[in-house]
Design a protein around this motif. Structure first.
Motif, short mmCIF file in Angstrom:
data_model
loop_
_atom_site.label_atom_id
_atom_site.label_comp_id
_atom_site.label_asym_id
_atom_site.label_seq_id
_atom_site.Cartn_x
_atom_site.Cartn_y
_atom_site.Cartn_z
N ASP A 1 -0.46 4.54 -46.24
CA ASP A 1 -0.22 3.15 -46.47
C ASP A 1 0.24 2.39 -45.38
N GLY A 2 0.54 2.91 -44.44
CA GLY A 2 0.72 2.21 -43.10
C GLY A 2 2.35 2.00 -42.86
N ASP A 3 3.06 3.01 -43.65
CA ASP A 3 4.38 3.36 -43.29
C ASP A 3 4.61 4.48 -42.37
N TRP A 4 5.89 4.24 -41.58
CA TRP A 4 6.12 5.40 -40.74
C TRP A 4 6.88 6.37 -41.46
N LEU A 5 6.47 7.56 -41.72
CA LEU A 5 6.98 8.80 -42.28
C LEU A 5 8.06 9.45 -41.49
N THR A 6 7.86 9.56 -40.31
CA THR A 6 8.91 10.16 -39.44
C THR A 6 8.64 9.67 -37.88
N ARG A 7 9.67 9.61 -37.17
CA ARG A 7 9.44 9.26 -35.74
C ARG A 7 10.56 9.90 -34.97
N CYS A 8 10.06 10.01 -33.58
CA CYS A 8 10.98 10.77 -32.63
C CYS A 8 12.18 9.55 -32.32
N PRO A 9 13.11 10.17 -31.71
CA PRO A 9 14.23 9.27 -31.29
C PRO A 9 13.88 8.24 -30.19
N PRO A 10 14.32 6.96 -30.31
CA PRO A 10 14.07 5.82 -29.50
C PRO A 10 14.63 6.09 -28.24
N GLU A 11 14.53 7.33 -27.39
CA GLU A 11 15.04 7.60 -26.09
C GLU A 11 14.27 8.12 -25.41
N PRO A 12 14.58 7.99 -23.97
CA PRO A 12 13.43 8.46 -23.10
C PRO A 12 13.58 9.95 -22.71
N THR A 13 13.51 10.82 -23.82
CA THR A 13 13.63 12.04 -23.61
C THR A 13 12.45 12.73 -24.46
N ALA A 14 11.96 14.17 -23.99
CA ALA A 14 11.06 14.68 -24.50
C ALA A 14 11.65 15.10 -26.34
#
Length: 292
Positions: free
Chosen positions: A233-246
């Protein structure tokens, strides 16, 4: 099926042996973390093992971008690290999709690729970026020529990378190949890195084609566009943290709901509307003019 998508720091110099080994170590740590989360597949970004910088590679650079000097790449260490990743994939029974460079017979330039490693520890296929940027195709890489698909636990995957989110035809081709999910790995359009548009396009392409899109970007770009998983449907189900780390984001791909939108689009593209089309009666224009 459960999928983990990663963001990780990429290194710009394929001649830096220590950095290549560190990339391999970091990837294997993410593999173990993904397996602990119950994932069957780990998706990594473009250049996760090696992401050559055009200014470092340029024979006329760094200020003037020219042909890349591929003799400086440590191909031996790259091969060793890929083999170590494949071996661990077999031990963990974890499919792993990892970005790197793939050598070709000189004087041909290498491909920029995604290696698909099976849960038996074998590289079963490879996707080579096809629609390259101007710098990539002019000075750095040989473009690929074909899509690739593979299946894990009944889920059919396709691969795209780089700036190919800007080309809807790549993703429509995968819809025709009946994939359930496209694994899109990217690095970003230069410095400063900002993949916000690519992440937005990934959402649009998932919705337009009614399939999942896994978006794997670099840790450097996470503040702008963290890696994640987009639903049909074009929605984010899950995302990593918006931080510059692995980091990892892990979720289940749910293929149980019937995909009415995708079925309708296929029917609409099959010539459905032809039966309803008819040439206009020229007298209708005359009638309209007289009425006016």
């Amino acid at each position: 099926m459960r999928l983990s998508v990663a963001q990780t720091t990429v290194q710009p110099d394929p001649a830096d042996t220590a950095a290549l080994k560190e990339c391999g170590r970091r990837i294997r740590a993410l593999m173990r973390e993904a397996r602990e989360a119950g994932a069957r597949l780990l998706h990594l970004p473009e250049g996760a093992l090696s992401c050559p910088d055009k200014r470092i590679m340029s024979t006329t650079g760094p200020d003037d971008i020219g042909p890349a000097d591929w003799d400086r790449a440590d191909w031996t260490t790259l091969a060793e690290e890929l083999q170590a990743i494949a071996q661990l994939a077999g031990e963990l029974r974890l499919w792993t999709v990892v970005g790197s460079i793939h050598p070709l017979t000189p004087p041909r330039r290498p491909h920029l690729s995604l290696y698909v490693v099976s849960d038996h520890g074998e590289v079963v296929t490879r996707y080579d970026e096809r629609l390259l940027s101007n710098t990539k195709v002019s000075h750095m890489y040989t473009p690929g020529s074909a899509p690739i698909t593979f299946t894990v636990d009944g889920v059919r995957f396709g691969c795209a990378m780089g700036m190919e989110a800007a080309y809807p035809e790549i993703f429509l081709e995968y819809e025709r190949l009946d994939v359930d999910c496209v694994l899109f790995s990217t690095h970003g359009p230069g410095t400063p890195v900002n993949n916000g548009p690519f992440a937005l396009q990934a959402q649009a392409l998932a919705a337009a084609n009614s399939y999942w899109v896994s978006y794997a970007g670099t840790a450097q770009d996470a503040p702008n566009a963290p890696s994640g998983l987009v639903t049909p449907d074009g929605d984010w189900l899950t995302r990593c943290p918006p931080e510059p780390t692995a980091a990892l984001a892990t979720a289940d791909l749910d293929l149980t709901p019937e995909n009415h939108a995708r079925r309708w689009r296929r029917r609409a593209r099959s010539g459905l509307y032809t039966q309803f089309q008819a040439p206009d009666d020229p007298r209708s224009t005359d009638r309209a003019s007289r009425t006016a």
